[in-house]
Design a protein around this motif. Structure first.
Motif, PDB file in Angstrom:
ATOM      1  N   SER B  54       1.064  -1.344   0.245  1.00 19.44           N
ATOM      2  CA  SER B  54       0.216  -0.065   0.603  1.00 19.44           C
ATOM      3  C   SER B  54       0.927   0.995   0.385  1.00 19.44           C
ATOM      4  CB  SER B  54      -0.997   0.461   1.023  1.00 19.44           C
ATOM      5  OG  SER B  54      -0.147   0.185   2.268  1.00 19.44           O
ATOM      6  N   PHE B  55       1.392   1.208   0.968  1.00 18.81           N
ATOM      7  CA  PHE B  55       2.728   2.331   1.375  1.00 18.81           C
ATOM      8  C   PHE B  55       3.513   2.438  -0.273  1.00 18.81           C
ATOM      9  CE2 PHE B  55       1.129   2.548   4.518  1.00 18.81           C
ATOM     10  CZ  PHE B  55       1.012   4.069   5.703  1.00 18.81           C
ATOM     11  N   GLY B  56       4.284   1.413  -0.252  1.00 18.37           N
ATOM     12  CA  GLY B  56       5.211   1.335  -1.776  1.00 18.37           C
ATOM     13  C   GLY B  56       4.853   1.970  -3.404  1.00 18.37           C
ATOM     14  N   TYR B  57       3.166   1.723  -3.147  1.00 17.70           N
ATOM     15  CA  TYR B  57       2.818   1.439  -4.793  1.00 17.70           C
ATOM     16  C   TYR B  57       2.013   2.960  -4.373  1.00 17.70           C
ATOM     17  CZ  TYR B  57      -0.461   0.684  -8.403  1.00 17.70           C
ATOM     18  OH  TYR B  57      -1.056   1.251  -9.964  1.00 17.70           O
ATOM     19  N   GLY B  58       1.266   2.954  -3.464  1.00 19.22           N
ATOM     20  CA  GLY B  58       0.600   4.277  -3.417  1.00 19.22           C
ATOM     21  C   GLY B  58       1.173   5.209  -3.580  1.00 19.22           C
ATOM     22  N   ILE B  59       2.229   5.822  -2.417  1.00 21.19           N
ATOM     23  CA  ILE B  59       3.217   7.119  -1.906  1.00 21.19           C
ATOM     24  C   ILE B  59       4.092   6.795  -3.098  1.00 21.19           C
ATOM     25  CG2 ILE B  59       4.615   8.434   0.019  1.00 21.19           C
ATOM     26  CD1 ILE B  59       2.663   7.017   1.838  1.00 21.19           C
ATOM     27  N   GLY B  60       4.493   5.795  -3.464  1.00 22.60           N
ATOM     28  CA  GLY B  60       5.627   5.653  -4.645  1.00 22.60           C
ATOM     29  C   GLY B  60       5.140   6.110  -5.708  1.00 22.60           C
ATOM     30  N   LYS B  61       3.744   6.256  -5.727  1.00 20.27           N
ATOM     31  CA  LYS B  61       3.625   7.475  -6.743  1.00 20.27           C
ATOM     32  C   LYS B  61       3.873   8.901  -7.038  1.00 20.27           C
ATOM     33  CE  LYS B  61       1.695   4.752 -10.365  1.00 20.27           C
ATOM     34  NZ  LYS B  61       0.272   3.727 -10.635  1.00 20.27           N
ATOM     35  N   LEU B  62       3.890   9.424  -5.644  1.00 26.04           N
ATOM     36  CA  LEU B  62       3.274  10.590  -6.063  1.00 26.04           C
ATOM     37  C   LEU B  62       5.060  10.764  -5.264  1.00 26.04           C
ATOM     38  CD1 LEU B  62       0.576  10.943  -2.679  1.00 26.04           C
ATOM     39  CD2 LEU B  62       0.440  11.576  -5.154  1.00 26.04           C
ATOM     40  N   LEU B  63       5.403  10.178  -5.019  1.00 26.63           N
ATOM     41  CA  LEU B  63       7.048  10.642  -4.993  1.00 26.63           C
ATOM     42  C   LEU B  63       8.016   9.628  -5.275  1.00 26.63           C
ATOM     43  CD1 LEU B  63       8.826  12.275  -2.590  1.00 26.63           C
ATOM     44  CD2 LEU B  63       8.127  10.875  -0.664  1.00 26.63           C
ATOM     45  N   PRO B  64       8.300   9.342  -6.372  1.00 26.82           N
ATOM     46  CA  PRO B  64       9.184   8.062  -6.676  1.00 26.82           C
ATOM     47  C   PRO B  64      10.274   8.008  -6.157  1.00 26.82           C
ATOM     48  CG  PRO B  64       8.345   9.837  -8.460  1.00 26.82           C
ATOM     49  CD  PRO B  64       7.992  10.217  -7.071  1.00 26.82           C
ATOM     50  N   THR B  65      11.514   8.477  -5.880  1.00 29.24           N
ATOM     51  CA  THR B  65      12.299   8.454  -5.105  1.00 29.24           C
ATOM     52  C   THR B  65      12.800   9.699  -3.574  1.00 29.24           C
ATOM     53  OG1 THR B  65      12.974  10.945  -6.463  1.00 29.24           O
ATOM     54  CG2 THR B  65      13.418   8.312  -7.662  1.00 29.24           C
ATOM     55  N   ILE B  66      13.537   8.917  -3.219  1.00 28.54           N
ATOM     56  CA  ILE B  66      13.906   9.950  -1.769  1.00 28.54           C
ATOM     57  C   ILE B  66      15.349   9.579  -2.400  1.00 28.54           C
ATOM     58  CG2 ILE B  66      13.741   7.682  -0.529  1.00 28.54           C
ATOM     59  CD1 ILE B  66      11.580   9.708   1.458  1.00 28.54           C
ATOM     60  N   ASP B  67      15.550  11.035  -0.981  1.00 28.13           N
ATOM     61  CA  ASP B  67      17.148  11.329  -0.839  1.00 28.13           C
ATOM     62  C   ASP B  67      17.549  10.340   0.677  1.00 28.13           C
ATOM     63  OD1 ASP B  67      18.013  12.273  -2.937  1.00 28.13           O
ATOM     64  OD2 ASP B  67      17.511  13.978  -2.072  1.00 28.13           O
ATOM     65  N   VAL B  68      18.292  10.088   0.384  1.00 27.03           N
ATOM     66  CA  VAL B  68      19.040   8.926   2.123  1.00 27.03           C
ATOM     67  C   VAL B  68      20.207   8.761   1.343  1.00 27.03           C
ATOM     68  CG1 VAL B  68      18.270   6.665   1.106  1.00 27.03           C
ATOM     69  CG2 VAL B  68      18.948   7.341   3.633  1.00 27.03           C
ATOM     70  N   GLY B  69      21.655   9.276   2.945  1.00 27.03           N
ATOM     71  CA  GLY B  69      22.815   9.189   3.278  1.00 27.03           C
ATOM     72  C   GLY B  69      23.089   9.313   1.158  1.00 27.03           C
ATOM     73  N   GLY B  70      22.535  10.507   0.726  1.00 29.09           N
ATOM     74  CA  GLY B  70      23.463  10.830  -0.651  1.00 29.09           C
ATOM     75  C   GLY B  70      23.339   9.814  -1.718  1.00 29.09           C
ATOM     76  N   GLU B  71      22.645   9.071  -1.908  1.00 30.53           N
ATOM     77  CA  GLU B  71      21.848   8.512  -2.323  1.00 30.53           C
ATOM     78  C   GLU B  71      20.223   8.708  -2.833  1.00 30.53           C
ATOM     79  OE1 GLU B  71      22.282   4.276  -3.804  1.00 30.53           O
ATOM     80  OE2 GLU B  71      23.062   4.158  -2.344  1.00 30.53           O
ATOM     81  N   THR B  72      19.825   8.704  -3.973  1.00 27.31           N
ATOM     82  CA  THR B  72      18.310   8.888  -3.768  1.00 27.31           C
ATOM     83  C   THR B  72      17.764   7.519  -4.436  1.00 27.31           C
ATOM     84  OG1 THR B  72      18.795  10.870  -5.828  1.00 27.31           O
ATOM     85  CG2 THR B  72      17.197   9.698  -6.196  1.00 27.31           C
ATOM     86  N   VAL B  73      17.027   7.743  -4.446  1.00 29.73           N
ATOM     87  CA  VAL B  73      16.414   5.699  -4.037  1.00 29.73           C
ATOM     88  C   VAL B  73      15.202   5.692  -4.347  1.00 29.73           C
ATOM     89  CG1 VAL B  73      18.437   4.406  -2.602  1.00 29.73           C
ATOM     90  CG2 VAL B  73      15.977   4.915  -2.078  1.00 29.73           C
ATOM     91  N   LYS B  74      14.574   4.342  -4.846  1.00 28.89           N
ATOM     92  CA  LYS B  74      13.178   4.501  -5.342  1.00 28.89           C
ATOM     93  C   LYS B  74      12.103   4.677  -3.818  1.00 28.89           C
ATOM     94  CE  LYS B  74      12.443   0.659  -7.725  1.00 28.89           C
ATOM     95  NZ  LYS B  74      11.683   0.014  -8.591  1.00 28.89           N
ATOM     96  N   TYR B  75      11.606   4.713  -3.440  1.00 25.46           N
ATOM     97  CA  TYR B  75      10.590   4.834  -2.354  1.00 25.46           C
ATOM     98  C   TYR B  75      10.755   3.763  -1.510  1.00 25.46           C
ATOM     99  CZ  TYR B  75       7.457   6.266   1.363  1.00 25.46           C
ATOM    100  OH  TYR B  75       6.783   6.279   2.355  1.00 25.46           O
ATOM    101  N   ALA B  76      10.100   2.804  -2.221  1.00 22.96           N
ATOM    102  CA  ALA B  76       9.928   1.335  -2.084  1.00 22.96           C
ATOM    103  C   ALA B  76      11.076   0.628  -1.346  1.00 22.96           C
ATOM    104  CB  ALA B  76       9.603   0.131  -3.141  1.00 22.96           C
ATOM    105  N   VAL B  77      11.970   1.166  -2.086  1.00 20.81           N
ATOM    106  CA  VAL B  77      13.807   0.670  -1.629  1.00 20.81           C
ATOM    107  C   VAL B  77      14.096   1.339  -0.093  1.00 20.81           C
ATOM    108  CG1 VAL B  77      15.881   0.666  -2.041  1.00 20.81           C
ATOM    109  CG2 VAL B  77      14.693   0.176  -3.539  1.00 20.81           C
ATOM    110  N   PHE B  78      13.537   2.564  -0.273  1.00 21.58           N
ATOM    111  CA  PHE B  78      13.508   2.874   1.673  1.00 21.58           C
ATOM    112  C   PHE B  78      12.884   2.251   2.636  1.00 21.58           C
ATOM    113  CE2 PHE B  78      12.350   6.366   4.355  1.00 21.58           C
ATOM    114  CZ  PHE B  78      13.107   7.310   4.520  1.00 21.58           C
ATOM    115  N   ILE B  79      11.908   2.198   1.881  1.00 20.11           N
ATOM    116  CA  ILE B  79      10.858   1.455   3.218  1.00 20.11           C
ATOM    117  C   ILE B  79      11.286  -0.279   3.560  1.00 20.11           C
ATOM    118  CG2 ILE B  79       9.080   3.732   2.998  1.00 20.11           C
ATOM    119  CD1 ILE B  79       7.275   1.523   2.663  1.00 20.11           C
ATOM    120  N   ALA B  80      11.286  -0.705   2.363  1.00 19.06           N
ATOM    121  CA  ALA B  80      11.411  -2.099   2.972  1.00 19.06           C
ATOM    122  C   ALA B  80      12.595  -2.819   3.758  1.00 19.06           C
ATOM    123  CB  ALA B  80      12.120  -2.740   1.112  1.00 19.06           C
TER     124      ALA B  80
END
Ligand SMILES: Nc1ncnc2c1ncn2[C@@H]1O[C@H](COP(=O)(O)OP(=O)(O)OP(=O)(O)O)[C@@H](O)[C@H]1O
Ligand SMILES: [Mg+2]
Lengths: 308, 271
Positions: B54-80
């Motif tokens: 639900s979050f990976g797909y749903g929010i992933g649509k609104l927010l395709p990527t996210i910055d973490v530790g100087g790297e940009t990753v897909k939202y689902a990769v962030f929450i998994a």
């Protein structure tokens, strides 16, 4: 002097300010069957738990096979088979699984424990219930299973806290017989009970406890000899008249005990005493002459009956 | 034979409290488990998967990527990784709280166990290990779902499994320790009341940097924050000393949990 397996001096247990076991001294020798007799709250179970190394003492000396339970709990418990007053079977497991896992708790190898299960099921007469969940057993069956479980580690000392509560008369006699056999094999038995007949049947030696203290110690026969007369005459005049006649009866007999429903008269010859009573013009509604029992010993020692 | 087995431990470490019977207790757990309710087991596994979907797909649509530790990753990769850490926690907590509470208060099973040549540390370790195994299996099952989806970018991600052991062990120890002091089911609810906010605020779904400083500080005290940072660091391959710090947090949790559980069991059953 036989080897003392359990040695207690001044053994004391307190719960807050309350002294549950008050400085008791005793020794249990190898191969004997030793009883703790006393009314509710006497401190029997508390004493048993200290011996079983599952309760720490507050004062005194206690050694089991020469070891101090404060320092060597697991090693002491390895020698013991414990039947607690309240069953503590594993409700999630079946009958045979209970026996199996209990053996495993002692660290025993799987093959060894599996080999013991049949024997123990026979002992407990639960062969047909082997796969039943413990919850589905009757109270007496649970009791038998608890007793069988205590034997899985082939203990040298078997501690039974009121083993026969909840057993029907037949199961009770079968258990007594089994316990005799274990004793013949050299197992030392430690038994608490408030059944007189059980104590007389099973115990070589016993202590009578009341309110945390030992009132007397000895074999059933010697206790009866020391604290009671050969025979007891029980007379009933009806509850309202018992009291008024007690004074008169006292002139005929050295020691009498008035109970709510009857009067006990301690004498060497009950029939002769009964004759005297009739001769003095008293006519009891019922009368009974019997041999003295531990019940009478207890009454003498504490002024109370054991089972009220 | 029982005597020889017990005497073999004389003079060894902790001989009054420990007899080396953790495996036997796990064996008991396994026998009891075979006849338990499987539904409960599966629900614990599906929960994080549902969150991921639900979050990976749903929010992933609104927010395709996210910055973490100087790297940009897909939202689902962030929450998994966060969900993996959470499933390790949930599995561990379930067995070490509800189940243990029942055994402590409504069952005399520990009395029976402690009348044998085992000690309270055996019982504590046995129960905690059982809870740990549940936590670990949830984490592994979750890993088996997310890894094939390409949600674990780094090879270091394999170390998330041993990290899950550490996390589950920590939560199980503390869970059992707390439970052993609880007097009613209502008190036990306090643990659950704490778990949900911890899950929502520990940086599962967005970086902690969005919080004001005081809240970041508070959230950094929670164990789950450290669990998530540890697992996320490994899964993304962001290896640094901070990971050792997060692991240390759990080592301390394990030690404290075991200490207090053993002490409490001793006070409850050996008094
Ligand atoms: N855990 C405890 N906390 C407080 N008091 C206790 C505890 N255990 C026992 N007692 C008290 O100690 C006394 C002795 O209890 P114990 O269970 O040893 O008696 P008992 O002789 O076994 O009696 P029964 O024949 O009823 O089994 C009782 O007054 C009891 O209330
Ligand atoms: Mg008792």
């Amino acid at each position: 002097m036989p080897e003392s397996l359990i040695h207690a001096r001044g053994l004391t247990k307190k719960f807050g300010d309350f002294v549950a076991v008050n400085g008791i001294d005793f020794d249990v020798h190898k191969g004997e069957s030793f009883g703790l007799l006393g009314p509710n709250g006497a401190g029997k179970s508390t004493a048993m738990r200290m011996i079983g190394a599952t309760s720490s003492r507050d004062a005194g000396v206690l050694t089991i096979l020469g070891k101090d339970p404060d320092k060597h709990g697991p090693q002491i418990r390895a020698h013991l088979g414990v039947v607690p007053q309240q069953d503590n079977l594993d409700m999630q497991l079946s009958v045979s699984e209970n026996l199996y896992i209990y053996g495993r708790y002692f660290g025993l190898p799987r093959a060894f424990v599996k080999g013991k299960i049949e024997e123990l099921l026979t002992f407990a007469q639960l062969e047909e219930k082997r796969d039943a969940k413990v919850e589905a057993l009757s109270g007496g069956m649970k009791r038998r299973l608890t007793i069988a479980r205590a034997l899985v580690s082939e203990p040298e000392i078997l501690m039974l806290d009121e083993p026969t509560t909840g057993l029907d008369p037949q199961a009770r006699h079968i258990l007594w017989d089994r316990l005799f056999r274990l004793k013949e094999q050299g197992v030392t038995l430690l038994i608490t009970t408030h059944f007189m007949d059980e104590a007389e049947q099973l115990c070589d030696r016993l202590i009578v406890m009341d309110k945390g203290s030992i009132m007397a110690e000895g074999s059933p026969a010697s206790l009866i000899k020391d604290y009671s007369s050969k025979e007891v005459l029980e007379v009933r005049f009806g509850s309202d008249r018992n009291q008024e006649l007690a004074e008169k009866l006292r002139t005929l007999c050295e020691r009498i005990e008035e109970l709510p429903d009857r009067i006990l008269m301690y004498t060497e010859d009950g029939e002769a005493l009964l004759g005297q009573i009739y001769a003095s013009g008293m006519h009891p509604k019922t009368s009974l002459v019997r041999r003295s029992s531990l019940e009478d010993v207890f009454l003498r020692l504490t002024g109370r009956t054991l089972i009220e | 034979m029982a005597v020889a087995i017990a005497e073999a431990r004389i003079g060894k470490w902790g001989e009054r409290y420990y007899s080396g019977r953790v495996l036997q207790l796990l064996e008991r757990g396994l026998i009891a488990f075979r006849s338990s309710t499987w539904m409960i087991v599966f629900s614990g596994f599906f929960e994080p998967v549902l969150y991921l979907l639900s979050f990976g797909y749903g929010i992933g649509k609104l927010l395709p990527t996210i910055d973490v530790g100087g790297e940009t990753v897909k939202y689902a990769v962030f929450i998994a990784p966060a969900l993996l850490a959470t499933s390790a926690m949930n599995g561990a907590i379930y067995d070490s709280t509800m189940n243990v509470f029942f055994k402590l208060n409504h069952d005399r099973i520990y009395h029976g166990m402690l009348a044998t040549s085992m000690g309270p540390l055996d019982v504590a370790l046995g129960e905690i290990s059982w809870a740990l195994i549940r936590g670990l299996s949830y984490a592994c099952a979750f890993m088996a779902v997310v890894a094939p989806l390409g949600l674990i970018p780094s090879m270091w991600g394999y170390l998330a499994i041993p990290a899950a052991v550490l996390i589950a062990f920590g939560f199980a120890s503390i869970g059992m320790a707390l439970t052993s002091y609880m007097k009613s089911f209502q008190q036990l609810e306090i643990i659950n009341m704490f778990l949900l906010p911890m899950f929502l605020f520990s940086g599962s779904f967005y970086p902690l940097s969005v919080f004001p400083e005081w809240l970041q500080f508070t959230v950094n005290l929670f164990p789950l924050t450290h669990a998530i940072n540890l697992v996320r660091g490994l899964c993304l391959g962001h290896i640094n000393v901070a990971l050792a710090g997060h692991a240390m947090y759990f080592v301390i949790m394990i030690i404290c949990g075991l200490f207090f559980t053993t002490r409490r069991l001793n006070a409850l059953f050996m008094k």
